[in-house]
Design a protein around this motif. Structure first.
Motif, PDB file in Angstrom:
ATOM      1  N   SER A  95      -5.941  -0.754  -9.027  1.00  0.00           N
ATOM      2  CA  SER A  95      -7.298  -0.868  -9.565  1.00  0.00           C
ATOM      3  C   SER A  95      -7.498  -0.026 -10.825  1.00  0.00           C
ATOM      4  O   SER A  95      -8.601   0.007 -11.375  1.00  0.00           O
ATOM      5  CB  SER A  95      -8.320  -0.422  -8.524  1.00  0.00           C
ATOM      6  N   GLY A  96      -6.465   0.699 -11.237  1.00  0.00           N
ATOM      7  CA  GLY A  96      -6.573   1.544 -12.424  1.00  0.00           C
ATOM      8  C   GLY A  96      -6.927   2.984 -12.125  1.00  0.00           C
ATOM      9  O   GLY A  96      -7.147   3.780 -13.035  1.00  0.00           O
ATOM     10  N   ILE A  97      -6.991   3.318 -10.842  1.00  0.00           N
ATOM     11  CA  ILE A  97      -7.321   4.676 -10.397  1.00  0.00           C
ATOM     12  C   ILE A  97      -6.014   5.434 -10.163  1.00  0.00           C
ATOM     13  O   ILE A  97      -5.043   4.876  -9.654  1.00  0.00           O
ATOM     14  CB  ILE A  97      -8.147   4.623  -9.099  1.00  0.00           C
ATOM     15  N   GLU A  98      -5.986   6.705 -10.526  1.00  0.00           N
ATOM     16  CA  GLU A  98      -4.799   7.528 -10.320  1.00  0.00           C
ATOM     17  C   GLU A  98      -4.922   8.240  -8.967  1.00  0.00           C
ATOM     18  O   GLU A  98      -5.759   9.125  -8.810  1.00  0.00           O
ATOM     19  CB  GLU A  98      -4.648   8.521 -11.466  1.00  0.00           C
ATOM     20  N   PRO A  99      -4.112   7.831  -7.992  1.00  0.00           N
ATOM     21  CA  PRO A  99      -4.275   8.374  -6.637  1.00  0.00           C
ATOM     22  C   PRO A  99      -3.635   9.743  -6.450  1.00  0.00           C
ATOM     23  O   PRO A  99      -2.632  10.072  -7.078  1.00  0.00           O
ATOM     24  CB  PRO A  99      -3.577   7.334  -5.767  1.00  0.00           C
ATOM     25  N   ILE A 100      -4.250  10.503  -5.559  1.00  0.00           N
ATOM     26  CA  ILE A 100      -3.725  11.788  -5.095  1.00  0.00           C
ATOM     27  C   ILE A 100      -3.675  11.681  -3.577  1.00  0.00           C
ATOM     28  O   ILE A 100      -4.715  11.509  -2.942  1.00  0.00           O
ATOM     29  CB  ILE A 100      -4.633  12.956  -5.513  1.00  0.00           C
ATOM     30  N   ILE A 101      -2.485  11.745  -2.997  1.00  0.00           N
ATOM     31  CA  ILE A 101      -2.361  11.645  -1.543  1.00  0.00           C
ATOM     32  C   ILE A 101      -2.511  13.052  -0.972  1.00  0.00           C
ATOM     33  O   ILE A 101      -1.690  13.928  -1.218  1.00  0.00           O
ATOM     34  CB  ILE A 101      -1.020  11.013  -1.138  1.00  0.00           C
ATOM     35  N   TRP A 102      -3.589  13.217  -0.202  1.00  0.00           N
ATOM     36  CA  TRP A 102      -3.914  14.554   0.304  1.00  0.00           C
ATOM     37  C   TRP A 102      -4.972  14.434   1.386  1.00  0.00           C
ATOM     38  O   TRP A 102      -5.893  13.617   1.293  1.00  0.00           O
ATOM     39  CB  TRP A 102      -4.446  15.391  -0.862  1.00  0.00           C
ATOM     40  N   ASN A 103      -4.846  15.237   2.422  1.00  0.00           N
ATOM     41  CA  ASN A 103      -5.846  15.281   3.491  1.00  0.00           C
ATOM     42  C   ASN A 103      -6.665  16.543   3.296  1.00  0.00           C
ATOM     43  O   ASN A 103      -6.170  17.642   3.516  1.00  0.00           O
ATOM     44  CB  ASN A 103      -5.163  15.268   4.861  1.00  0.00           C
ATOM     45  N   TRP A 104      -7.900  16.387   2.916  1.00  0.00           N
ATOM     46  CA  TRP A 104      -8.689  17.566   2.563  1.00  0.00           C
ATOM     47  C   TRP A 104      -9.046  18.430   3.763  1.00  0.00           C
ATOM     48  O   TRP A 104      -9.394  19.582   3.595  1.00  0.00           O
ATOM     49  CB  TRP A 104      -9.890  17.167   1.737  1.00  0.00           C
ATOM     50  N   THR A 105      -8.958  17.903   4.981  1.00  0.00           N
ATOM     51  CA  THR A 105      -9.234  18.755   6.140  1.00  0.00           C
ATOM     52  C   THR A 105      -8.040  19.634   6.495  1.00  0.00           C
ATOM     53  O   THR A 105      -8.192  20.642   7.162  1.00  0.00           O
ATOM     54  CB  THR A 105      -9.635  17.929   7.382  1.00  0.00           C
ATOM     55  N   VAL A 106      -6.855  19.250   6.045  1.00  0.00           N
ATOM     56  CA  VAL A 106      -5.638  20.025   6.312  1.00  0.00           C
ATOM     57  C   VAL A 106      -5.375  21.008   5.185  1.00  0.00           C
ATOM     58  O   VAL A 106      -4.936  22.137   5.409  1.00  0.00           O
ATOM     59  CB  VAL A 106      -4.426  19.083   6.519  1.00  0.00           C
ATOM     60  N   GLY A 107      -5.621  20.588   3.954  1.00  0.00           N
ATOM     61  CA  GLY A 107      -5.363  21.441   2.797  1.00  0.00           C
ATOM     62  C   GLY A 107      -3.892  21.406   2.425  1.00  0.00           C
ATOM     63  O   GLY A 107      -3.206  20.426   2.661  1.00  0.00           O
ATOM     64  N   GLY A 108      -3.421  22.484   1.867  1.00  0.00           N
ATOM     65  CA  GLY A 108      -2.031  22.548   1.436  1.00  0.00           C
ATOM     66  C   GLY A 108      -1.817  21.792   0.142  1.00  0.00           C
ATOM     67  O   GLY A 108      -2.752  21.428  -0.558  1.00  0.00           O
ATOM     68  N   ALA A 109      -0.555  21.550  -0.149  1.00  0.00           N
ATOM     69  CA  ALA A 109      -0.201  20.875  -1.401  1.00  0.00           C
ATOM     70  C   ALA A 109      -0.294  19.368  -1.242  1.00  0.00           C
ATOM     71  O   ALA A 109       0.173  18.820  -0.260  1.00  0.00           O
ATOM     72  CB  ALA A 109       1.203  21.274  -1.822  1.00  0.00           C
ATOM     73  N   PRO A 110      -0.880  18.687  -2.206  1.00  0.00           N
ATOM     74  CA  PRO A 110      -0.940  17.229  -2.156  1.00  0.00           C
ATOM     75  C   PRO A 110       0.415  16.608  -2.476  1.00  0.00           C
ATOM     76  O   PRO A 110       1.279  17.246  -3.051  1.00  0.00           O
ATOM     77  CB  PRO A 110      -1.968  16.868  -3.227  1.00  0.00           C
ATOM     78  N   THR A 111       0.570  15.353  -2.107  1.00  0.00           N
ATOM     79  CA  THR A 111       1.767  14.598  -2.424  1.00  0.00           C
ATOM     80  C   THR A 111       1.545  13.897  -3.747  1.00  0.00           C
ATOM     81  O   THR A 111       0.490  13.340  -3.988  1.00  0.00           O
ATOM     82  CB  THR A 111       2.033  13.540  -1.332  1.00  0.00           C
ATOM     83  N   GLY A 112       2.540  13.904  -4.580  1.00  0.00           N
ATOM     84  CA  GLY A 112       2.444  13.205  -5.857  1.00  0.00           C
ATOM     85  C   GLY A 112       2.391  14.165  -7.019  1.00  0.00           C
ATOM     86  O   GLY A 112       2.380  15.385  -6.855  1.00  0.00           O
TER      87      GLY A 112
END
Length: 123
Positions: free
Chosen positions: A43-60
């Protein structure tokens, strides 16, 4: 061109993202799912794979996201249940993790008066 970050890019988040993309803005979105990341990318959006309830480093690769230049952070995370996270603390925990993540990437937090935060609360 504005740089936008969406946490919770579901029904409402996608409509907001579409409007920003049509304006020529750069839009990042946080998702927990790799398959959803592909849909966002299409869709033209740049995704960030991350669970905000867990925290830590995102994937990507977040090297293109410069938090000090963020124009808007739009939070539209649903209250869907997650294992090990009480409904009453999911947003509190998530917002704290999001702020910490942005600060580790160079965002200046409360001193940054140029970033607008929009919080959509659902009931």
């Amino acid at each position: 061109m504005a740089t936008r970050l969406i946490a919770g890019c579901g029904y409402v988040g996608m409509r907001v993202a579409d409007a920003w993309l049509k304006r020529g803005d750069r839009v990042f979105a946080i998702t927990r799912s790799a398959s959803r990341a592909g849909e966002l990318r299409d869709s033209g959006i740049e995704p960030i794979i991350w669970n905000w309830t867990v925290g830590g480093a995102p994937t990507g690769d977040l090297t293109d996201l410069v938090p000090s230049e963020l124009t808007t952070v739009f939070v539209a995370v649903s209250h869907s249940p997650q294992v090990g996270v009480a409904h009453t603390e999911s947003h509190t925990r998530g917002l704290n993790h999001l702020e910490s993540l942005l600060q580790t990437m160079g965002w200046s937090g409360k001193e940054n008066t140029t970033t607008k935060w929009i919080y959509l609360s659902t009931t």
